[in-house]
Each structure stands twice: as structure tokens, then as C-alpha cells.
Design an enzyme around this catalytic site. Structure first.
Site, mmCIF file in Angstrom:
data_model
loop_
_atom_site.group_PDB
_atom_site.id
_atom_site.type_symbol
_atom_site.label_atom_id
_atom_site.label_comp_id
_atom_site.label_asym_id
_atom_site.label_seq_id
_atom_site.Cartn_x
_atom_site.Cartn_y
_atom_site.Cartn_z
ATOM 1 N N CYS A 146 0.874 -1.345 0.003
ATOM 2 C CA CYS A 146 -0.005 -0.045 -0.005
ATOM 3 C C CYS A 146 0.983 1.467 -0.016
ATOM 4 C CB CYS A 146 -0.853 0.121 1.156
ATOM 5 S SG CYS A 146 -1.926 1.401 1.173
ATOM 6 N N CYS B 43 -6.037 -2.731 6.859
ATOM 7 C CA CYS B 43 -6.984 -1.551 6.810
ATOM 8 C C CYS B 43 -8.405 -2.082 5.981
ATOM 9 C CB CYS B 43 -6.331 -0.675 6.023
ATOM 10 S SG CYS B 43 -5.788 -1.002 4.301
#
Length: 382
Positions: free
Chosen positions: A104, A200
Site C-alpha cells: 500500500c 485496513c
């Protein structure tokens, strides 16, 4: 309106909020150093009710409003799916344990976010990561944060010179408790907000239930390394080396009433291997082999060198010897045996506080792994 020189990623958490506060105060002293916020949506709402993106968005807006900063919005959910989540699923399907936070950072926060900031006229970006950047001898270096307990350089090891040159980490010299204290003192609406944990896009929901949407359960046997069946599992890809939770192994005749731990996975045979004791010898390895390494400097410090390394976040760095092989992959030998070194996770190398770079772990010399995956080339010379 004057284009902001710095775009800070505001996630709706306390760390990015204080990073924005510090940059705003700096801009107040230097009017030419204008700041704006940008909220990234990286995961599309999947209808489960567990995605907190809208709550985080509201908090990011409230923070920027409190600080008097303009805020921009970008939806990177498609880029996240293609660049991070697809890889995440492929790795789990192969029986490995990936680290999506590393991807990410590389693919979203320091690529698409950086591009978006430049499109808005900014020269650089800032985030609430706990790490430091310095320029030494004309090269940018990534350093551990002052707060050792919050240091996030492990997740940032895939950054390079271009990204570091265009990035600020305002919290690098701050301690976490001081960050919260400043947020409370200045009335930021996120001052008491709980830190996000875990992956997340999964949020607070059950990991196995989430993963089963893409990797359907397939029951199989749980065995000891010598082949005795002690239970059943719903799918080997739901487990990782060293894991204790979720095995549901009760009292087994002939064994002590001690906890069981995952020590190996046979993906093809759908067999999960376990042993008793957190320091089981089946979890120990002294050598690992990696995929192609990434170097923050653009090149390794030498063909062979001494270093310290982490094979997981929050692990104490361990002394090792690193050999860089012809194809750019690494062979690493630790001074002492390591527990539960896991293919798919990241090996991150350090010289003191300086992060050198790292690579994805491909294989280890753990006894059971060597038996289950003899096809993996490990022992040729570097």
C-alpha cells in the site's frame, strides 16, 4: 487560491491530524509554504458495514476545518484492488502470508497519492508515519523514528530516492504520547480516537470470514510433523506460521495439555502441521532466501555485508550476514536461529537506525519447510 506546496495525507486518525497541524504552523511562519489535506479512499464499501471509510472521511474533513486547511479527495479503490489486494489474495492462495501495508505504501501512498499531489500543483507530500528522512552525501536516507515503539520504517522500506526527496514525515522526532497530548491541547477532533490496527480493508471483522469470500473453505487434516492426525482445519491459507489462535485442538491422547502452534503448511495436500510449544524446533530457521531486493540507495552497500534485520514488524533487529546473488535476490544467515520466519513477509535490513531496503521472504531452512517444498532452490552459491 494559491496552490499548496505540501499536500498532507489526512486519514482521519490522530497521527495524520497532528502532522497536518505541525505543517500548518510551519506554513504560518512561512506564507510561501502553503498546506492542504487530501483524503484517500482505498477500499470500496463492500456492504458488510465494517468499512470505516466514511467515518474517517468525516473526521478528516473536521480536522482540516479545525486547522483552516483546504481538503481534496481521491478514490484509489481501483488502484488498491489491482496493486495491493489482488496480490494479497494470490499470496494467501499460494500458502504465503503477505504484508499489504508494504505494498500500500509503495503502490498507493507514495505513487498514486504523490502523483495526485503533483497534479494539484504541490511539490511534496507528507504523512503521519513515524519515520525520519535525512539527506546525507547527496542521497536521501530513511531512518527509524525517535519513538522506537511506533517506528514504521519497516513498512516504508520499498521507497526510493524519488519518493523520499518529495516526502515529509513531521512525526519522525515525536513520541506518540506527545502527539496525543498536542492533539488534545489544540482541540483536534481526533485526539482520543483509537489507532487503527490490523489490515485496513478488513477492519474489525473476523479475518477468516473475510478471506473466505475469495478463498472458500476446504477442510483438511491437522497433523504433527511425524504424521499423527490431531484435528481438522477449514483451509491451510487461513493460518500462518507460529499461529496459536483458531486451531481448536482439544485434549489429544498421548500429548501433554500444552498449546499447539502452526509449524508448517502443505498447500497442495491441504495439510496443516502443528507442534506444541511456542519455541518448537520446527519453527526455527537460521537461513532465509528472498525474492529480488529493493535498495533505498538504488544499490546494495556491498555484494556481501553484515547487517541487522527484521522479518516482521515490532521484532527486535537481529544480526545477520547478507549475500546479494546474481539475480538480485538475497541469502541471509542470522547469527542465531529465528522463530517463525514466514515466506511472503518482508525482510527489512538496517545499518543502525538507517533502513537499507529489503525483500519478500521466499524460503527458509526450517526443517519442515525444506521437506514440504524441496523444489525451492536454496543452496546454490550467491
Amino acid at each position: 487560491m494559491i496552490a499548496a506546496r505540501t499536500i498532507v495525507g489526512v486519514s482521519g486518525g490522530v497521527d495524520s491530524s497532528v502532522a497536518a497541524l505541525l505543517l500548518r504552523d510551519q506554513a504560518t511562519r512561512d506564507p510561501g509554504d502553503a498546506v492542504a489535506g487530501l483524503f484517500m479512499q482505498n477500499w470500496a464499501d463492500d456492504g458488510s458495514g465494517d468499512c470505516r471509510a466514511e467515518d474517517d472521511r468525516r473526521d478528516a474533513v473536521a480536522v482540516c476545518g479545525r486547522l483552516g486547511l483546504p481538503i481534496h479527495f481521491r478514490d484509489f479503490s481501483r488502484e488498491y484492488w489491482d496493486g495491493v489486494f489482488a496480490h494479497f489474495l494470490a499470496e494467501y492462495a499460494a500458502g504465503r502470508t503477505p504484508n499489504p501495508d508494504v505494498l500500500c505504501n509503495r503502490e498507493i501512498k507514495f505513487k498514486h497519492f504523490l502523483d495526485a499531489a503533483r497534479e494539484l500543483g504541490a511539490e511534496r507530500i507528507a504523512t503521519g508515519h513515524y519515520a525520519r528522512i535525512e539527506q546525507r552525501d547527496g542521497r536521501w536516507t530513511l531512518l527509524r523514528a525517535a519513538d522506537a515503539g511506533k517506528d514504521q520504517s519497516y513498512f516504508l522500506h520499498q521507497l526510493g530516492q524519488e519518493q523520499l526527496a518529495a516526502t515529509l514525515f513531521p512525526l519522525g522526532d515525536w513520541l506518540k504520547h506527545d502527539v496525543r497530548a498536542l492533539a488534545a491541547e489544540t482541540g483536534l477532533p481526533t485526539a482520543a480516537k483509537k489507532d487503527s490496527t490490523g489490515i485496513c480493508f478488513i477492519g474489525e471483522r473476523d479475518f477468516r470470514e473475510f478471506l473466505s469470500r475469495w478463498l472458500p473453505a476446504r477442510d483438511g487434516e491437522i497433523r504433527t510433523p511425524d504424521g499423527r492426525v490431531v484435528g481438522t482445519h477449514p483451509g491451510v491459507f487461513y493460518f500462518t506460521l507460529g499461529q496459536r489462535e483458531g486451531l481448536n485442538i482439544g485434549g489429544v491422547r498421548g500429548f501433554e495439555p500444552a498449546p499447539w502452534y502452526v509449524v508448517g503448511k502443505d498447500v497442495g495436500g491441504n495439510v496443516l502441521y502443528v507442534d506444541q510449544g511456542s519455541d518448537s524446533p520446527w519453527l526455527q530457521s537460521q537461513n532465509l532466501w528472498s525474492e529480488t531486493a529493493h535498495w533505498i540507495d538504488g544499490h546494495p552497500p556491498a555484494r556481501r555485508f553484515a547487517s541487522s534485520a527484521q522479518t516482521r514488524y515490532r521484532q527486535a533487529a537481529e544480526a545477520c550476514e547478507v549475500d546479494v546473488r546474481e539475480d538480485g535476490s538475497l541469502q541471509v544467515r542470522f547469527q542465531r536461529a529465528q522463530r517463525a520466519v514466514t515466506p511472503g513477509q518482508s525482510l527489512v535490513l538496517y545499518d543502525g537506525d538507517r533502513c537499507l531496503g529489503g525483500a519478500v521472504i521466499a524460503a527458509t531452512d526450517a526443517a519442515l519447510e525444506s521437506q514440504l517444498q524441496p523444489h525451492l532452490e536454496r543452496n546454490h552459491a550467491a
